[in-house]
Structure formats: structure tokens, C-alpha cells
Enzyme design. Structure first.
Site, PDB file in Angstrom:
ATOM      1  N   TYR A 252       0.844  -1.200   0.000  1.00 58.26           N
ATOM      2  CA  TYR A 252       0.000   0.000   0.000  1.00 58.26           C
ATOM      3  C   TYR A 252       0.887   1.261   0.000  1.00 58.26           C
ATOM      4  O   TYR A 252       2.107   1.169   0.163  1.00 58.26           O
ATOM      5  CB  TYR A 252      -0.947  -0.036   1.214  1.00 58.26           C
ATOM      6  CG  TYR A 252      -2.218  -0.820   0.928  1.00 58.26           C
ATOM      7  CD1 TYR A 252      -2.161  -2.067   0.308  1.00 58.26           C
ATOM      8  CD2 TYR A 252      -3.470  -0.300   1.239  1.00 58.26           C
ATOM      9  CE1 TYR A 252      -3.322  -2.780   0.031  1.00 58.26           C
ATOM     10  CE2 TYR A 252      -4.636  -1.009   0.962  1.00 58.26           C
ATOM     11  CZ  TYR A 252      -4.560  -2.246   0.356  1.00 58.26           C
ATOM     12  OH  TYR A 252      -5.702  -2.930   0.069  1.00 58.26           O
TER      13      TYR A 252
ATOM     14  N   GLY B  59      -5.484 -14.666  12.098  1.00 56.34           N
ATOM     15  CA  GLY B  59      -6.428 -14.210  11.087  1.00 56.34           C
ATOM     16  C   GLY B  59      -7.319 -15.312  10.571  1.00 56.34           C
ATOM     17  O   GLY B  59      -8.416 -15.557  11.080  1.00 56.34           O
ATOM     18  N   ARG B  60      -6.820 -16.009   9.547  1.00 59.27           N
ATOM     19  CA  ARG B  60      -7.672 -17.012   8.892  1.00 59.27           C
ATOM     20  C   ARG B  60      -8.118 -18.105   9.845  1.00 59.27           C
ATOM     21  O   ARG B  60      -9.235 -18.608   9.731  1.00 59.27           O
ATOM     22  CB  ARG B  60      -6.928 -17.596   7.683  1.00 59.27           C
ATOM     23  CG  ARG B  60      -6.830 -16.600   6.538  1.00 59.27           C
ATOM     24  CD  ARG B  60      -5.797 -17.001   5.536  1.00 59.27           C
ATOM     25  NE  ARG B  60      -4.453 -17.016   6.136  1.00 59.27           N
ATOM     26  CZ  ARG B  60      -3.369 -17.456   5.527  1.00 59.27           C
ATOM     27  NH1 ARG B  60      -3.460 -17.935   4.292  1.00 59.27           N
ATOM     28  NH2 ARG B  60      -2.196 -17.419   6.130  1.00 59.27           N
TER      29      ARG B  60
HETATM   30  C1  LIG Z   1     -10.111 -12.046   4.033  1.00 58.08           C
HETATM   31  C2  LIG Z   1      -8.878 -11.294   4.448  1.00 58.08           C
HETATM   32  C3  LIG Z   1      -8.889  -9.912   4.442  1.00 58.08           C
HETATM   33  C4  LIG Z   1      -7.744  -9.192   4.840  1.00 58.08           C
HETATM   34  N1  LIG Z   1      -7.807  -7.828   4.913  1.00 58.08           N
HETATM   35  C5  LIG Z   1      -6.745  -7.137   5.418  1.00 58.08           C
HETATM   36  C6  LIG Z   1      -6.838  -5.739   5.685  1.00 58.08           C
HETATM   37  O1  LIG Z   1      -7.897  -5.119   5.545  1.00 58.08           O
HETATM   38  N2  LIG Z   1      -5.725  -5.112   6.147  1.00 58.08           N
HETATM   39  C7  LIG Z   1      -4.548  -5.785   6.396  1.00 58.08           C
HETATM   40  O2  LIG Z   1      -3.563  -5.171   6.804  1.00 58.08           O
HETATM   41  N3  LIG Z   1      -4.452  -7.117   6.175  1.00 58.08           N
HETATM   42  C8  LIG Z   1      -5.522  -7.804   5.736  1.00 58.08           C
HETATM   43  N4  LIG Z   1      -5.442  -9.166   5.613  1.00 58.08           N
HETATM   44  C9  LIG Z   1      -4.216  -9.871   6.078  1.00 58.08           C
HETATM   45  C10 LIG Z   1      -4.422 -10.407   7.499  1.00 58.08           C
HETATM   46  O3  LIG Z   1      -4.533  -9.348   8.444  1.00 58.08           O
HETATM   47  C11 LIG Z   1      -3.261 -11.322   7.940  1.00 58.08           C
HETATM   48  O4  LIG Z   1      -2.073 -10.565   7.991  1.00 58.08           O
HETATM   49  C12 LIG Z   1      -3.051 -12.494   6.996  1.00 58.08           C
HETATM   50  O5  LIG Z   1      -4.275 -13.185   6.754  1.00 58.08           O
HETATM   51  C13 LIG Z   1      -2.029 -13.505   7.552  1.00 58.08           C
HETATM   52  O6  LIG Z   1      -2.408 -13.969   8.827  1.00 58.08           O
HETATM   53  P1  LIG Z   1      -3.117 -15.408   9.066  1.00 58.08           P
HETATM   54  O7  LIG Z   1      -2.201 -16.453   8.521  1.00 58.08           O
HETATM   55  O8  LIG Z   1      -3.314 -15.510  10.537  1.00 58.08           O
HETATM   56  O9  LIG Z   1      -4.419 -15.370   8.299  1.00 58.08           O
HETATM   57  C14 LIG Z   1      -6.560  -9.893   5.206  1.00 58.08           C
HETATM   58  C15 LIG Z   1      -6.556 -11.284   5.176  1.00 58.08           C
HETATM   59  C16 LIG Z   1      -7.692 -11.997   4.818  1.00 58.08           C
HETATM   60  C17 LIG Z   1      -7.665 -13.509   4.843  1.00 58.08           C
END
Ligand SMILES: Cc1cc2nc3c(=O)[nH]c(=O)nc-3n(C[C@H](O)[C@H](O)[C@H](O)COP(=O)(O)O)c2cc1C
Length: 335
Positions: free
Chosen positions: A176, A316-317
Site C-alpha cells: 500500500y 487471522g484465517r
Molecule cells: C479475508 C482477508 C482480508 C484481509 N484484509 C486485510 C486488511 O484489511 N488489512 C490488512 O492489513 N491485512 C488484511 N489481511 C491480512 C491479514 O490481516 C493477515 O495478515 C493475513 O491473513 C495472515 O495472517 P493469518 O495467517 O493468521 O491469516 C486480510 C486477510 C484476509 C484472509
């Protein structure tokens, strides 16, 4: 440690589990008058976050929210670029806080990755270099445009404060705008915003200062920091650690470690793929470090904390898949 509280910057998180910013699934649900206004959280969005807060995380960082239409990333995204949106954001913050979680709002500007059909203008960036995996040539920003974007961030942060959020997070990751300036892959400027790490971080640091001048020094500002590009010649952990130190000196409350052009979710990555970056950054700063990325079990989260590699854990996920992740992790750690 995962279920111990953490106090910092005047806030107390009841545990170390953070729901990281994740663009939610129902921003566009029509649910009455006003709900379809661009950028305004719908009743479904408000109910969703309140529900998630009630399931136990210490902190919720609400999904990315544009600070100006020119910085909007996609249709249905939340936006806090005008005062009329404040009441709905107030409902959102109140819902989260009523359930005992700390409520943070992520503020973003998409920059060179912007789609003119969404933003209504040419994409803005540091230099005429398309971001990796993009062919769109951005318009290099003038100093006046940089200052204008800083004012947009500051005004949106002040609105978040008026809406009752405990703090804001500046999105400076995932390619970004602010991370386009941080990365040597996309920033080839010759002025005070390009070259050294200090210069590449200047836009971000000035944005922190602009926010604090509007919200007061004590208002907590988190920074989601792109720690690596994962591409030869790109951002390194060393750059990220130096930037984190400058952010700490500027009064930032938490460094939220993620990827830059490496993305938030690199393909075929090992669990906890940003933990090494977080550990490097943690050596450089005393403020809390949050790490997110491929962390799915309570035991692994606990291990990262025990090893002193981070202070807060983003899930997150795994939390999308299991909304009661916190309860299950508690059971896993205290059978
Ligand atoms: C559906 C979805 C939407 C996301 N939207 C954002 C967001 O708005 N801003 C951001 O910084 N990261 C966003 N991410 C990244 C997550 O915050 C996170 O860093 C990423 O999923 C890795 O973490 P995890 O393995 O626990 O899912 C998004 C991820 C997912 C899956």
C-alpha cells in the site's frame, strides 16, 4: 503468557490474542436507511465485530478503512473520509469495547495499486515504477500531495478518536502507499522522501506526527509495517528494524509486523512466517511487537511469546475458520 494481560500506551489488552485487520464479508449488506452509503459500516458489519469481540480476543483491529476516496482499494471497503460516517463508526467501536476488547481502526491508502475505476483518479505513488505484479504506471506524488494525504490520515484518525476507537493503525504494509515509499523497489525518488531508510520512512513518520498533532500525543497509534519484500533488492529486516526504532521514537504504540511485497500470506510459507522478522524488530524496540501470519494453534502462539519473539499474536484465517479460536486455544493450553 497467551492469556495474560498486556498494558501499554494507556490501554490494557485482556490477553495477547489479536484479531488482525481482515476486510469483512458483508460490507455491502443492505440493512436500512443509510447502510448503503459509501464507506459507512452496515449493521451487519457492526454486529459481526461485536460478536467477534465477545469471543475473547484482547484486541480487534478493524479492517482497512480508506482516508480519502483516491486511496480506496476496492468496492465495499470501509471509509472514514467524512464526518457523516462518524455515528456508524461509533456504533462499531462501542460494540467491540462493550465486549471487553480493545478497538483499533486500520487506516489505509492504496497508492499505486489503486484502480481508477474505484478511486476515480490516476494511481499515486513515489515514482513511475509499477508495483510488483502490476503494469499500471503511477503518477509520482508532489510534496503538496504527500502533505495532503498526511492531512487525510490525520483527519480520519481524529474521526476515529471521536467515534470512540481506542486507537488507530496506519497501514504501511502489503504494497500500500506508505510501504511503496518504504520499499527501494518502488521508491526511486531523489528528494527527501527517497534514498536512505530514513528518507523512505519520512512519509510514514510525518504521517504519525500529523495524526498526533490532531489527536493529541497520548492517542495510541499502531503501525502495520511491511518487514520484507521477499524480492532481491527489496526491503530487508534490517530496514524494518531501523524503521521500527524511528517509529518508537516518534511515539508509536505498537509495531504490527507483516509483509510488504512478500504479501500478508506468501505461498508455501512455513507457519509463523514473519516471526523471524518480528524477533529482529523486537531487538530494536521496547514497545510491544505484534506478529501475524500462519499462526494457527495456541501452543505455537504460546511458544512465540515464551521465546520473546513477540508480545502480541495475530490470528487471522484460523479465527475466520473457528470463531471460537480463543476458547479452543485456552482449552488446548489448560486442558
Ligand atoms: C479475508 C482477508 C482480508 C484481509 N484484509 C486485510 C486488511 O484489511 N488489512 C490488512 O492489513 N491485512 C488484511 N489481511 C491480512 C491479514 O490481516 C493477515 O495478515 C493475513 O491473513 C495472515 O495472517 P493469518 O495467517 O493468521 O491469516 C486480510 C486477510 C484476509 C484472509
Amino acid at each position: 503468557m497467551l492469556f495474560t494481560s498486556l498494558s501499554f500506551a494507556g490501554l490494557t489488552a485482556r490477553n495477547r490474542v489479536v484479531m488482525p485487520p481482515m476486510a469483512s464479508v458483508f460490507p455491502e449488506v443492505p440493512d436500512g436507511e443509510g447502510s448503503k452509503k459509501e464507506g459507512v459500516p452496515s449493521q451487519a458489519t457492526i454486529a459481526y465485530y461485536k460478536d467477534r469481540a465477545g469471543r475473547g480476543p484482547g484486541i480487534i483491529i478493524v479492517e482497512h478503512t480508506y482516508v480519502t476516496l483516491r486511496g480506496k482499494a476496492h468496492e465495499g471497503q470501509l471509509g472514514l473520509d467524512n464526518d457523516a460516517a462518524i455515528p456508524a463508526f461509533r456504533e462499531l467501536a462501542t460494540g467491540i469495547r462493550s465486549q471487553g476488547a480493545v478497538a483499533i481502526l486500520q487506516l489505509s491508502h492504496v497508492g499505486a495499486k489503486g484502480n481508477p475505476d474505484v478511486t476515480g483518479g490516476e494511481p499515486l505513488g513515489p515514482t513511475e515504477t509499477p508495483p510488483p505484479r502490476s503494469e499500471r504506471v503511477p503518477t509520482p506524488m508532489t510534496e503538496e500531495q504527500i502533505e495532503e494525504v498526511q492531512r487525510f490520515f490525520a483527519a480520519a484518525a481524529q474521526r476515529a478518536q471521536q467515534a470512540g476507537f481506542d486507537g488507530v493503525e496506519i497501514h504501511s504494509a502489503h504494497g500500500y502507499l506508505l510501504s511503496q515509499f518504504l520499499s527501494p523497489l518502488t521508491n526511486h525518488r531523489k528528494d527527501k522522501y527517497g534514498g536512505s531508510v530514513e528518507n523512505r520512512a519520512r512519509f510514514l513518520l510525518e504521517t504519525v506526527a500529523a495524526i498526533k498533532s490532531r489527536t493529541g500525543d497520548q492517542y495510541p497509534v499502531f503501525v502495520r509495517l511491511g518487514s520484507t519484500d521477499g524480492i532481491e533488492g527489496g526491503l530487508t529486516y534490517k530496514d524494518a528494524a531501523e524503521t521500527a526504532k524511528m517509529l518508537e521514537d516518534a511515539g508509536v504504540a505498537v509495531i504490527d509486523v507483516s509483509g510488504n511485497y512478500a504479501s500478508a500470506r506468501p505461498a508455501k510459507a512455513e507457519p509463523g512466517y514473519f516471526v523471524p522478522a518480528a524477533a529482529e524488530i523486537k531487538k530494536a524496540v521496547k514497545i510491544p511487537v505484534l506478529v501475524t501470519g500462519g499462526i494457527t494453534t495456541g501452543a505455537f502462539a504460546e511458544q512465540i511469546l515464551q521465546e520473546g519473539k513477540a508480545d502480541l499474536i495475530g490470528v487471522g484465517r484460523a479465527m475466520l475458520r473457528d470463531p471460537d479460536w480463543v476458547t479452543h486455544a485456552k482449552q488446548e493450553l489448560n486442558p
